[in-house]
Scaffold this motif. Structure first.
Motif, mmCIF file in Angstrom:
data_model
loop_
_atom_site.group_PDB
_atom_site.id
_atom_site.type_symbol
_atom_site.label_atom_id
_atom_site.label_comp_id
_atom_site.label_asym_id
_atom_site.label_seq_id
_atom_site.Cartn_x
_atom_site.Cartn_y
_atom_site.Cartn_z
ATOM 1 N N SER A 113 0.804 -1.217 0.000
ATOM 2 C CA SER A 113 0.000 0.000 0.000
ATOM 3 C C SER A 113 0.841 1.273 0.000
ATOM 4 N N VAL A 114 2.109 1.179 0.384
ATOM 5 C CA VAL A 114 2.944 2.381 0.465
ATOM 6 C C VAL A 114 4.179 2.309 -0.423
ATOM 7 N N ARG A 115 4.433 1.165 -1.027
ATOM 8 C CA ARG A 115 5.634 1.003 -1.840
ATOM 9 C C ARG A 115 5.640 2.014 -2.981
ATOM 10 N N GLY A 116 6.789 2.663 -3.164
ATOM 11 C CA GLY A 116 6.924 3.671 -4.206
ATOM 12 C C GLY A 116 6.565 5.069 -3.740
ATOM 13 N N ARG A 117 5.937 5.179 -2.553
ATOM 14 C CA ARG A 117 5.560 6.497 -2.031
ATOM 15 C C ARG A 117 6.290 6.821 -0.728
ATOM 16 N N PHE A 118 6.589 5.804 0.067
ATOM 17 C CA PHE A 118 7.252 5.988 1.359
ATOM 18 C C PHE A 118 8.692 5.508 1.271
ATOM 19 N N THR A 119 9.577 6.166 2.027
ATOM 20 C CA THR A 119 10.982 5.767 2.105
ATOM 21 C C THR A 119 11.432 5.766 3.560
ATOM 22 N N ILE A 120 11.908 4.627 4.017
ATOM 23 C CA ILE A 120 12.415 4.518 5.391
ATOM 24 C C ILE A 120 13.937 4.659 5.369
ATOM 25 N N SER A 121 14.472 5.300 6.384
ATOM 26 C CA SER A 121 15.931 5.443 6.503
ATOM 27 C C SER A 121 16.293 5.444 7.980
ATOM 28 N N ARG A 122 17.589 5.314 8.253
ATOM 29 C CA ARG A 122 18.029 5.292 9.642
ATOM 30 C C ARG A 122 19.380 5.992 9.783
ATOM 31 N N ASP A 123 19.593 6.528 10.964
ATOM 32 C CA ASP A 123 20.836 7.196 11.331
ATOM 33 C C ASP A 123 21.361 6.484 12.570
ATOM 34 N N ASN A 124 22.287 5.569 12.370
ATOM 35 C CA ASN A 124 22.760 4.766 13.501
ATOM 36 C C ASN A 124 23.531 5.603 14.518
ATOM 37 N N ALA A 125 24.258 6.588 14.047
ATOM 38 C CA ALA A 125 25.069 7.392 14.962
ATOM 39 C C ALA A 125 24.196 8.100 15.998
ATOM 40 N N ASN A 126 23.002 8.508 15.573
ATOM 41 C CA ASN A 126 22.108 9.232 16.477
ATOM 42 C C ASN A 126 20.909 8.409 16.900
ATOM 43 N N LYS A 127 20.893 7.137 16.506
ATOM 44 C CA LYS A 127 19.804 6.231 16.881
ATOM 45 C C LYS A 127 18.444 6.820 16.510
ATOM 46 N N LYS A 128 18.319 7.152 15.224
ATOM 47 C CA LYS A 128 17.058 7.702 14.731
ATOM 48 C C LYS A 128 16.602 6.931 13.495
ATOM 49 N N VAL A 129 15.306 6.938 13.293
ATOM 50 C CA VAL A 129 14.694 6.306 12.132
ATOM 51 C C VAL A 129 13.737 7.329 11.521
ATOM 52 N N TYR A 130 13.682 7.354 10.205
ATOM 53 C CA TYR A 130 12.853 8.339 9.507
ATOM 54 C C TYR A 130 11.913 7.639 8.534
ATOM 55 N N LEU A 131 10.814 8.324 8.236
ATOM 56 C CA LEU A 131 9.887 7.858 7.207
ATOM 57 C C LEU A 131 9.489 9.051 6.358
ATOM 58 N N GLN A 132 9.971 9.082 5.132
ATOM 59 C CA GLN A 132 9.567 10.107 4.172
ATOM 60 C C GLN A 132 8.321 9.608 3.454
ATOM 61 N N MET A 133 7.258 10.382 3.550
ATOM 62 C CA MET A 133 5.979 9.987 2.961
ATOM 63 C C MET A 133 5.587 10.990 1.895
ATOM 64 N N ASN A 134 5.493 10.534 0.661
ATOM 65 C CA ASN A 134 5.108 11.374 -0.466
ATOM 66 C C ASN A 134 3.792 10.885 -1.065
ATOM 67 N N SER A 135 3.198 11.729 -1.857
ATOM 68 C CA SER A 135 1.942 11.370 -2.545
ATOM 69 C C SER A 135 0.940 10.785 -1.568
#
Length: 117
Positions: free
Chosen positions: A65-87
């Motif tokens: 349902s989200v493939r191609g629109r959402f992008t997950i990423s992580r920053d290990n140095a700062n122990k953070k996770v992100y979710l970019q949500m488009n469209s």
């Protein structure tokens, strides 16, 4: 137990974008770095579902349902996770949570995403 703090939600119109952030606290890097992380969401009246995962080597997977629109990423140095949500679509409206992709820890408060015209 890890503490997970989500932020970045809000109200947007269909087609808009949001970037969610998750800070993972009370764990040391040697515990966080090897773990796969996930973004989950729960819409009103529905069960919580896993929408995106990222492994320690940054391999990613998405719900159809989200493939191609959402992008997950992580920053290990700062122990953070992100979710970019488009469209964004109205059906993306939900409370979004981050957690470990397997054996989730205690859930955070989540962040509300509302997509409406």
């Amino acid at each position: 137990q890890a503490q997970l703090v989500e932020s970045g939600g809000g109200s947007v119109q269909p087609g808009g974008s949001l970037r969610l952030s998750c800070a993972v606290r009370r764990v040391i890097s040697s515990v966080f770095n090897p773990r796969a992380m996930g973004w989950y969401r729960q819409a009103p009246g529905k069960q919580r579902e896993l929408v995106a995962t990222i492994t320690s080597s940054r391999g990613t997977d998405y719900a159809d349902s989200v493939r191609g629109r959402f992008t997950i990423s992580r920053d290990n140095a700062n122990k953070k996770v992100y979710l970019q949500m488009n469209s964004l679509k109205p059906e993306d409206t939900a409370v979004y949570y981050c957690n470990f992709a397997t054996n989730p820890s205690n859930w955070g408060q989540g962040t509300q995403v509302t997509v409406s015209s």
